[in-house]
Design a protein around this motif. Structure first.
Motif, PDB file in Angstrom:
ATOM      1  N   GLY A  98       7.162  70.941  -0.655  1.00 47.13           N
ATOM      2  CA  GLY A  98       6.548  72.292  -1.507  1.00 47.13           C
ATOM      3  C   GLY A  98       6.718  73.724  -0.528  1.00 47.13           C
ATOM      4  O   GLY A  98       6.597  74.690  -1.665  1.00 47.13           O
ATOM      5  N   THR A  99       7.751  73.678   0.095  1.00 48.21           N
ATOM      6  CA  THR A  99       7.988  75.103   1.369  1.00 48.21           C
ATOM      7  C   THR A  99       8.793  75.686   0.343  1.00 48.21           C
ATOM      8  O   THR A  99       8.997  77.274  -0.077  1.00 48.21           O
ATOM      9  N   THR A 110       1.075  75.081  -6.635  1.00 49.02           N
ATOM     10  CA  THR A 110       1.739  73.176  -6.642  1.00 49.02           C
ATOM     11  C   THR A 110       2.696  73.203  -5.154  1.00 49.02           C
ATOM     12  O   THR A 110       1.882  72.496  -4.631  1.00 49.02           O
ATOM     13  N   GLY A 111       3.479  74.230  -4.974  1.00 48.84           N
ATOM     14  CA  GLY A 111       4.070  74.543  -2.988  1.00 48.84           C
ATOM     15  C   GLY A 111       2.860  74.571  -2.129  1.00 48.84           C
ATOM     16  O   GLY A 111       2.939  73.005  -1.483  1.00 48.84           O
ATOM     17  N   LEU A 112       1.924  74.795  -2.291  1.00 46.48           N
ATOM     18  CA  LEU A 112       1.065  75.093  -0.897  1.00 46.48           C
ATOM     19  C   LEU A 112       0.205  73.557  -0.983  1.00 46.48           C
ATOM     20  O   LEU A 112      -0.190  72.927  -0.630  1.00 46.48           O
ATOM     21  N   THR A 113       0.071  72.809  -2.925  1.00 51.38           N
ATOM     22  CA  THR A 113      -0.181  71.411  -2.949  1.00 51.38           C
ATOM     23  C   THR A 113       0.508  70.620  -2.142  1.00 51.38           C
ATOM     24  O   THR A 113      -0.357  69.772  -1.418  1.00 51.38           O
ATOM     25  N   LEU A 114       1.568  70.544  -2.438  1.00 48.45           N
ATOM     26  CA  LEU A 114       2.546  69.445  -2.132  1.00 48.45           C
ATOM     27  C   LEU A 114       2.656  69.748  -0.082  1.00 48.45           C
ATOM     28  O   LEU A 114       2.182  68.921   0.593  1.00 48.45           O
ATOM     29  N   PHE A 144      -7.987  74.303  -6.783  1.00 47.85           N
ATOM     30  CA  PHE A 144      -7.349  74.720  -5.738  1.00 47.85           C
ATOM     31  C   PHE A 144      -7.803  75.694  -4.629  1.00 47.85           C
ATOM     32  O   PHE A 144      -7.564  75.432  -3.188  1.00 47.85           O
ATOM     33  N   TRP A 145      -8.810  76.542  -5.203  1.00 51.19           N
ATOM     34  CA  TRP A 145      -8.937  77.450  -3.552  1.00 51.19           C
ATOM     35  C   TRP A 145      -9.890  76.625  -3.414  1.00 51.19           C
ATOM     36  O   TRP A 145     -10.855  77.237  -2.072  1.00 51.19           O
ATOM     37  N   MET A 146     -10.472  75.411  -3.244  1.00 52.14           N
ATOM     38  CA  MET A 146     -11.856  74.716  -2.410  1.00 52.14           C
ATOM     39  C   MET A 146     -10.686  72.955  -1.731  1.00 52.14           C
ATOM     40  O   MET A 146     -11.870  73.253  -0.862  1.00 52.14           O
ATOM     41  N   LEU A 147      -9.939  72.489  -3.148  1.00 51.27           N
ATOM     42  CA  LEU A 147      -9.142  72.088  -2.156  1.00 51.27           C
ATOM     43  C   LEU A 147      -8.765  71.677  -0.884  1.00 51.27           C
ATOM     44  O   LEU A 147      -8.076  71.125   0.149  1.00 51.27           O
ATOM     45  N   LEU A 166     -10.085  72.516   2.437  1.00 51.07           N
ATOM     46  CA  LEU A 166     -10.047  71.545   2.402  1.00 51.07           C
ATOM     47  C   LEU A 166      -9.363  70.499   3.249  1.00 51.07           C
ATOM     48  O   LEU A 166      -9.614  70.021   4.874  1.00 51.07           O
ATOM     49  N   VAL A 167      -8.222  70.355   3.172  1.00 51.49           N
ATOM     50  CA  VAL A 167      -6.687  69.278   3.329  1.00 51.49           C
ATOM     51  C   VAL A 167      -6.471  70.119   4.501  1.00 51.49           C
ATOM     52  O   VAL A 167      -6.295  70.077   5.583  1.00 51.49           O
ATOM     53  N   CYS A 168      -6.815  71.424   4.311  1.00 54.72           N
ATOM     54  CA  CYS A 168      -6.094  72.178   5.868  1.00 54.72           C
ATOM     55  C   CYS A 168      -6.872  71.777   7.140  1.00 54.72           C
ATOM     56  O   CYS A 168      -6.553  71.520   8.232  1.00 54.72           O
TER      57      CYS A 168
END
Length: 475
Positions: free
Chosen positions: A257-258, A195-199, A448-451, A454-456
């Protein structure tokens, strides 16, 4: 230390890794040291100022809890005066002094008090002063009200004020939500990490890909208003609406997120504000931690909406005048706040009539009517942002005059070529879809391991890294 920097990335990885490896009883100490380093990385000397405020409110909380009657109120007032005094000295002294100078000139007198920055040439407004001052004030108020026990551990209380994810630009947390978490024992939790890394990833995308790209257009137009066409200023104002939203909500996402990666839960600070169907709803969705702070500590104590209509209007205007002043020591911010106050007062006046009550629809209303309310609310907010973004009040009125001068509309010359402009509109569409349909979406582990990578990668590939500062750092 900026969130969108390599320095912070290394700092975050080091602190988080160490947090999960040391004994849990030492975690608050690690976070306190890390938070002090984080703040000192901007201007080290201002850590002393923050330390003085922490000491004052730490003892004030204990003394308030152990006192009775009028003494409790006196201690609270002294604590609030000390906090507001620091804020006034660093942020508002020159503003007040300049206005006194103008008044004296009108009556043929001279103000002998020099500007503060002439007395102290190296004086700079401490980063995030308004944020951590309000957070400190909420602690003593809640102790006074009996909603929060005084914190006797000086280190834990210091961490409440200094906690680095939200220290500089919020959310402005209440002690009931945060203090107990620093004592809570928790272990590694993959859901928190995911959740945190996504945010963090989405917040970084909003900042470096959207906000900083839109800033190219906004800064170019607003830095040369006399030579800009009405169409260029209109586009720049439109872009600024989303620049400031992505910049500030991006910071909040990274902060929340942090904290979540480290096992802490902070309050939501934004909730798709440009989908609001009224100005009142907008303020329930925008900078929620500040709007609820003013509601609970200013509006309701003044009487809220339980008084006569004239008093309700007065209370509303006081809140938004203070909100504008909180944002900056400049008349343009005060006008911005007053404009929103006028919006709400007019809405309250009109809503007393049956026809306007029927026009105010909720989530079950007809779609065309709802879309009209959303568009109208957005236009009102966009108009007010002109005062917020302009370099001065006179410049804001010049921009407004140009925008409403329909004879000045022509093909705009903006700081983007056609391809970049179309790409920016595509980013805007992506933002709207995300806010509307995926505001709370957290991908499962597989996605998550795909998105996340990709976002980064998109942040690296499409990010604009010429404007690193977050807008709300100045407040």
């Amino acid at each position: 230390m900026l969130f969108n920097s390599l320095h912070f990335l290394l700092f975050f990885i080091f602190v988080t890794t160490l947090l999960y490896t040391i004994p849990w009883k030492l975690r608050w100490l690690l976070l306190l040291a890390a938070s002090a380093y984080f703040y000192a990385s901007f201007i080290p000397v201002y850590l002393i100022i923050l330390g003085v405020v922490i000491v004052i409110d730490y003892f004030a909380g204990i003394w308030i809890e152990n006192s009775n009657g009028h003494k409790r109120l006196l201690l609270l007032i002294l604590s609030l005066v000390a906090n507001v005094g620091f804020l006034a000295f660093f942020k508002y002294f020159d503003f007040l002094n300049n206005n006194i100078t103008h008044v004296f000139k009108l009556i043929g007198q001279k103000n002998e008090m020099p500007p503060l920055r002439e007395i102290f040439p190296s004086l700079i407004l401490p980063i995030g002063l308004s944020f951590h001052t309000f957070q400190s004030m909420s602690y003593t108020i809640e102790v006074y009200r009996g909603n929060q026990k005084a914190e006797y551990n000086f280190g834990i209380y210091s961490l409440y004020v200094l906690f680095y994810p939200q220290l500089v630009a919020g959310p402005i947390e209440r002690p009931q939500n945060v203090l107990w978490q620093f004592r809570e024992r928790f272990d590694y939790d993959w859901e928190n990490i995911r959740t945190g890394l996504t945010l963090i990833a989405w917040g970084m995308f909003k900042k470096v890909v959207i906000a900083d790209r839109f800033a190219l257009v906004t800064d170019a137009a607003y830095s040369d208003v006399p030579n800009q066409s009405a169409s260029a200023l209109l586009i720049a104002t439109f872009f600024y609406c989303f620049q400031i939203y992505c910049d500030f909500s991006g910071y909040s996402d990274i902060a929340i997120g942090t904290a979540r990666v480290m096992g802490f839960k902070l309050m939501t600070n934004f909730n798709a504000p440009y989908f609001a169907e009224s100005i009142s709803e907008f303020w329930k969705r925008w900078h929620i931690s500040l709007s609820t702070w003013f509601r609970d500590y200013v509006y309701i104590p003044l009487g809220g909406n339980r008084r006569a209509k004239s008093r309700v209007y007065f209370n509303t205007m006081v809140v938004f005048l203070l909100s504008g002043l909180w944002h900056g020591a400049d008349w343009k911010f005060i006008i911005w706040g007053c404009v929103h106050g006028i919006y709400l007062i007019l809405a309250q006046i009109f809503n007393t009539h049956t026809i306007f009550r029927r026009a105010h629809v909720g989530k079950g209303g007809p779609l065309p009517v709802r879309l009209f309310h959303i568009l109208w609310t957005f236009l009102l907010v966009a108009f007010a942002w002109i005062f917020f973004r302009a370099n001065s009040v006179s410049e804001a009125f010049e921009i407004i005059h140009k925008i409403f001068n329909f004879s000045d509309y022509r093909i705009p010359n903006i700081a983007m070529n056609t391809g970049e402009f179309i790409f920016s509109l595509g980013l805007l569409l992506l933002l709207v879809i995300k806010d509307k349909y995926f505001a709370r979406y957290i991908p499962d582990t597989r996605l998550f391991w795909m998105l996340f990578p990709l976002v980064c990668f998109c942040c690296y590939l499409f990010g604009v890294f010429t404007s690193n500062q977050f807008i709300y750092f100045q407040f």
